[in-house]
Motif scaffolding. Structure first.
Motif: not given
Length: 258
Positions: A173-183
């Motif tokens: 949608v925004l054309g970006r990469f998310y920072a990652g994941t967490g539990p």
């Protein structure tokens, strides 16, 4: 080096300048002669105290070590560099790879700094996974040139685990990469916004970091596996839109990125 019982070794996040081993014992609990001088600082109270700062380890930092060792081998043709790169790659795969098939995949962040117990941090960094992809892919290409096809296949398969995780972190949608994941259950804090998609026992951290966009693009945009999966101009455009910054100092304006 951060050695393991199986002979593989990663790298700590930081070391003191100068010669790596201590010349003398520092006192009870403060490092013995021959130990590695880890990054930290001393306070001259009574008794003097040394505080560790960068004694942890992350997949991203170890990956840069692998890239350096591969370059060293190409430059000097010294097998010690290649052996070190292989050892660090094995360390990443054995200690950081997420083997749960219900999660987003990829590799965990690593181990904490500041003298904390070395328990695996169950978060994942998109940028670090891009670093891991670059390191293992570089090592795989070196093995191919040497005719080591089995090693080439092993490093390539594990590199793709990291690269595929990165691509799962792309926000179309925004054309970006998310920072990652967490539990699941991670709470919001500085640099952590756990309000993204969920999979298995993980939730996506949607916080925006500059290096999540730039490192990832540098690593993956030209690869044959990922080049056509997205429009790589979008994360670069996101950088210019989101992180552009103008600072005035001494009567001059300076443009850059926040």
């Amino acid at each position: 080096l951060l050695p393991a019982t199986n002979g593989w070794a990663g790298l700590h996040n930081g070391y003191m300048a100068g010669d790596l081993p201590l010349f003398n014992a520092q006192g009870p609990g403060m490092g013995q002669q021959g130990d590695v001088r880890l990054g930290g600082f001393s306070v001259t109270n009574v008794p003097p105290t040394f505080y560790l700062v960068l004694d942890g380890s992350t997949g991203g930092n170890v990956s840069f070590g692998i890239l350096a060792m591969c370059s060293g081998y190409k430059k000097f043709n010294d097998p010690r560099y290649l052996d070190a790169a292989r050892s660090m790659a094995q360390w990443i795969i054995y200690y950081l790879k997420d083997t749960a098939t219900t999660n987003f995949g990829g590799y965990y962040l690593g181990y904490p700094d500041e003298g904390a117990p070395k328990v695996l941090v169950p978060s994942k960094s998109t940028e670090n996974n891009a670093d891991i992809w670059a390191a293992l892919s570089n090592l795989a290409e070196l093995e191919r040139q040497l005719g080591n096809n089995a090693n080439m296949a092993k490093w390539t398969t594990n590199a793709n685990e990291a690269g595929d995780f990165v691509m799962r972190m792309f926000d179309p949608v925004l054309g970006r990469f998310y920072a990652g994941t967490g539990p699941l259950g991670t709470t919001q804090s500085d640099g952590v916004m756990p309000n993204g998609p969920k999979m298995g026992s993980e939730v996506v951290n949607t916080y925006d970091f500059l290096d999540t966009q730039s490192f990832t693009t540098l690593a993956l945009a030209e690869s044959s596996r990922y080049h056509n999966q997205i429009d790589w101009r979008r994360p670069v455009q996101f950088i210019t839109n989101q992180f552009g910054q103008t600072i005035s100092a001494g009567g001059h304006a300076y443009n850059g990125f926040n």
